[in-house]
Design a protein around this motif. Structure first.
Motif, PDB file in Angstrom:
ATOM      1  N   ASP A 260      -2.078  -4.433   7.209  1.00  0.00           N
ATOM      2  CA  ASP A 260      -1.520  -4.678   5.937  1.00  0.00           C
ATOM      3  C   ASP A 260       0.031  -3.931   6.282  1.00  0.00           C
ATOM      4  N   GLN A 261       0.779  -5.089   5.885  1.00  0.00           N
ATOM      5  CA  GLN A 261       2.119  -4.846   5.797  1.00  0.00           C
ATOM      6  C   GLN A 261       3.159  -4.597   4.739  1.00  0.00           C
ATOM      7  N   TYR A 262       2.533  -4.246   3.911  1.00  0.00           N
ATOM      8  CA  TYR A 262       2.961  -4.216   2.544  1.00  0.00           C
ATOM      9  C   TYR A 262       4.171  -3.342   2.527  1.00  0.00           C
ATOM     10  N   GLN A 263       4.185  -2.131   3.026  1.00  0.00           N
ATOM     11  CA  GLN A 263       5.267  -1.129   3.277  1.00  0.00           C
ATOM     12  C   GLN A 263       6.526  -1.577   4.139  1.00  0.00           C
ATOM     13  N   PRO A 266       8.212  -3.666   0.417  1.00  0.00           N
ATOM     14  CA  PRO A 266       7.297  -3.477  -0.993  1.00  0.00           C
ATOM     15  C   PRO A 266       7.918  -4.488  -2.070  1.00  0.00           C
ATOM     16  N   HIS A 268       7.550  -7.370  -1.966  1.00  0.00           N
ATOM     17  CA  HIS A 268       8.065  -8.832  -1.515  1.00  0.00           C
ATOM     18  C   HIS A 268       6.849  -9.329  -0.392  1.00  0.00           C
ATOM     19  N   ILE A 269       5.782  -8.676  -0.425  1.00  0.00           N
ATOM     20  CA  ILE A 269       4.632  -8.770   0.458  1.00  0.00           C
ATOM     21  C   ILE A 269       3.508  -9.297  -0.276  1.00  0.00           C
ATOM     22  N   THR A 271       0.584 -10.553   0.311  1.00  0.00           N
ATOM     23  CA  THR A 271      -0.617 -10.005   0.954  1.00  0.00           C
ATOM     24  C   THR A 271      -0.624 -10.061   2.369  1.00  0.00           C
ATOM     25  N   SER A 272      -1.554  -9.537   3.172  1.00  0.00           N
ATOM     26  CA  SER A 272      -1.326  -9.479   4.555  1.00  0.00           C
ATOM     27  C   SER A 272      -2.718 -10.258   4.995  1.00  0.00           C
ATOM     28  N   TYR A 311      -6.235  -7.137  -0.875  1.00  0.00           N
ATOM     29  CA  TYR A 311      -5.701  -7.107  -2.387  1.00  0.00           C
ATOM     30  C   TYR A 311      -6.258  -5.677  -2.716  1.00  0.00           C
ATOM     31  N   HIS A 314      -1.175  -2.016  -4.535  1.00  0.00           N
ATOM     32  CA  HIS A 314       0.018  -2.443  -4.137  1.00  0.00           C
ATOM     33  C   HIS A 314       0.382  -3.965  -4.523  1.00  0.00           C
ATOM     34  N   ASN A 315      -0.441  -4.964  -4.347  1.00  0.00           N
ATOM     35  CA  ASN A 315       0.017  -6.280  -4.691  1.00  0.00           C
ATOM     36  C   ASN A 315      -0.880  -6.813  -5.773  1.00  0.00           C
TER      37      ASN A 315
END
Length: 345
Positions: A260-263, A266, A268-269, A271-272, A311, A314-315
């Motif tokens: 999970d690369q959301y951080q 933040p 702009h991601i 999903t991963s 999911y 965050h996203n």
């Protein structure tokens, strides 16, 4: 099937001098019953926020929950990778793990030289025989492989359904068959839900160095965004961090890989596409500790929980409910065998 289930029961659904990645100071005493594990990282090393960091988390968890003594090695270039594996094998570690396809040949050779040591290869790939059947690894070597194309199909469908320009992108690291699996699945997912969508695909290079070049990743991503792409999926190790920087700079979206690369960016991601690298390392350690390690090929996809997509809170705001429902339906169709996802271009 039993050995496969052992590995995936807790999977989330969802690589000169050797530098030892370990805080300075004396190592804690190791109990005589503690399982000893050596992990050699892939190109890019610790801090890739992706593949290698997943392996590190698996080792840390093994220390906490299994009382394992884990040594991490971050090699330099070329022969340092083989030297790291050989050092750990010579020290009679209970388990030696090579993180990445690039270790496959070295792991095969060392497993034959050290038949009493257990070895595991993340993304192990040794080819096929004349009939096209995968070559079985030595009996003390576990080949831990993932069906990345299945998770990539889902994020491809998600990207196509969310895209406003109906133009999406793919940035790969090294241009070779393993990463082609990611692109093939991504393309298939896009085409499945949006036949009219266009896809721009580029690779950072043709050597393993292509996995640790964020500057090149940013360059490729900026070029794609300037051509009208609004979502880019990367499968490029730390090179993908450049893709995220480009997404921030242009206020576009990107899709992470392996973890999970959301951080990392933040907002702009989108999903991963996640792989259970951490749990694969942990479970291989558990096998060694419980003296039930068995070599062979382990294939992990959506059905086994080996790959998936993120999911969460965050996203969720970036993904309409109807889009999420459609992607979940596709996930079930792949698991049921109604959708066959290609693994080659």
């Amino acid at each position: 099937m039993r050995k496969l289930l052992a590995l995936v029961t807790v999977l989330l659904v969802a690589h000169g001098a050797l530098l030892f990645v370990r805080p300075s100071g004396a190592a804690p005493p190791v109990a005589s019953t503690a399982v000893t594990v050596g992990v050699v990282f892939d190109v890019g090393g610790r801090g890739d926020k992706s593949f290698n960091d997943g392996a590190y988390l698996g080792g840390e968890r093994a220390e906490r929950e299994l009382g394992a003594h884990v040594r991490f090695i971050e090699p330099g270039d070329g022969s340092d990778r083989e030297s790291g594996l050989r050092l750990l094998a010579a020290e009679r570690m209970d388990l030696v793990v090579g993180v990445g396809f690039i270790f496959s040949d070295d792991l095969t050779q060392l497993a034959r030289e050290y038949p009493n040591t257990h070895f595991a290869g993340i993304d192990y790939s040794i080819g096929a025989d004349s009939a096209g059947n995968p070559i079985e690894p030595p009996p003390n070597l576990a080949a831990l492989k993932f069906r990345e194309e299945e998770g990539s199909f889902l994020v491809g469908a998600l990207a196509a359904l969310v895209s406003k320009t109906k133009k999406v992108g793919f940035v790969g690291g090294m241009n070779f068959p393993l990463i082609h699996k990611f692109e093939a699945g991504f393309r298939a997912g896009v085409r499945h839900v949006c036949p009219q969508c266009s896809i721009i695909s580029q690779y950072a290079g043709v050597t393993p160095e292509a996995f640790r070049n964020p500057g090149r990743g940013k360059e490729l991503a900026l070029s794609q965004y300037q051509q009208g792409v609004d979502i880019i999926y990367h499968a490029a190790g730390s090179t993908g961090l450049g893709v995220f920087e480009a997404a921030r700079q242009t206020n576009k979206l990107a899709i992470g890989v392996d973890a999970d690369q959301y951080q990392e960016a933040p907002g702009h991601i989108l999903t991963s596409m996640v792989k259970g690298v951490d749990v694969a390392v942990f479970e291989a350690t558990r096998w060694a500790k419980e003296r039930r390690f068995k070599g062979g090929i382990y294939q992990l996809g959506l059905k086994e929980g080996g790959v998936g997509y993120v999911y969460d809170e965050h996203n969720r705001a970036l993904i309409p409910d109807a889009v999420h429902d459609r992607v979940e339906q596709l996930r079930q169709e792949i698991i049921a065998g109604r959708i066959k996802v290609p693994s080659t271009l």
